[in-house]
Write an enzyme that holds these catalytic residues in place. Structure first.
Site, short mmCIF file in Angstrom:
data_model
loop_
_atom_site.label_atom_id
_atom_site.label_comp_id
_atom_site.label_asym_id
_atom_site.label_seq_id
_atom_site.Cartn_x
_atom_site.Cartn_y
_atom_site.Cartn_z
CG HIS A 1 39.22 45.16 38.81
ND1 HIS A 1 38.86 46.02 37.80
CD2 HIS A 1 40.19 44.36 38.29
CE1 HIS A 1 39.58 45.77 36.73
NE2 HIS A 1 40.39 44.76 37.00
CD GLU B 1 35.47 49.05 40.74
OE1 GLU B 1 35.39 50.02 39.94
OE2 GLU B 1 36.48 48.33 40.84
CB CYS C 1 36.92 48.28 34.04
SG CYS C 1 36.64 46.77 35.01
CB CYS D 1 34.01 46.91 38.04
SG CYS D 1 35.55 46.11 38.56
#
Length: 172
Positions: free
Chosen positions: A57, A59, A87, A90
């Protein structure tokens, strides 16, 4: 307040550049930057499909790069800018990294854990809470995601038509 808004927009534009990189790779266009003392120290874009890795991801990539640059897992004096609400994974990583502030572009009502489904960033049960700002360049962030998903739906429709055409079947 105008100066803060300008700074937030400046760094959100940098996060949008990362989202565009993801888009260009055929990934869901999510981008992130981490800022320390007025400088970007970590950048990331979504690469789950290209890396075939659930953890890829935006992040997480930005946190990894910022931690390496800072020489510490604690990012206590940093601000994270992300184009889409984080999410659960993260948001948890943000709390674990002790990032004090997150600035988000648009919300994610289906999977967001910084205010939509729940708010991991502001749970008093944890030893760290995160200040959040929502809606910075929201339209630009949202538009890129909508464009991506419209294109994905169109590609999926064409693939289905091609499969049906190859087998000689029809929808009727």
């Amino acid at each position: 307040m105008a100066a803060v808004k300008n700074i937030q927009e400046k760094y959100m534009r940098a996060a949008l550049k990362q989202a565009q990189k993801a888009y260009d790779l055929g990934e869901v266009p999510i981008g992130c930057v981490i800022v320390y003392q007025g400088k970007i120290i970590g950048r990331g874009c979504n690469r789950r499909n290209t890396r075939k890795n659930t953890l890829a991801h935006a992040e997480i990539a930005a946190i990894n790069k910022a931690s390496k640059r800072m020489g510490d897992w604690r990012l206590e004096d940093c601000t994270l800018y992300v184009t889409l609400e984080p999410c659960q994974m993260c948001a948890g990583a943000i709390v674990q990294a002790r990032i004090p502030e997150v600035v988000m572009g648009c919300m994610n009502p289906k999977a967001g854990c910084a205010g939509s489904i729940l708010n991991i960033l502001d749970m008093p049960q944890f030893n760290h809470q995160v200040r959040t700002t929502r809606g910075v360049l929201e339209e630009e962030c949202s538009s890129l995601l909508k464009l991506f998903f419209a294109g994905l739906r169109e590609r999926n429709r064409k693939e289905k038509e091609d499969r049906l055409g190859q087998t000689g079947k029809t929808d009727s």
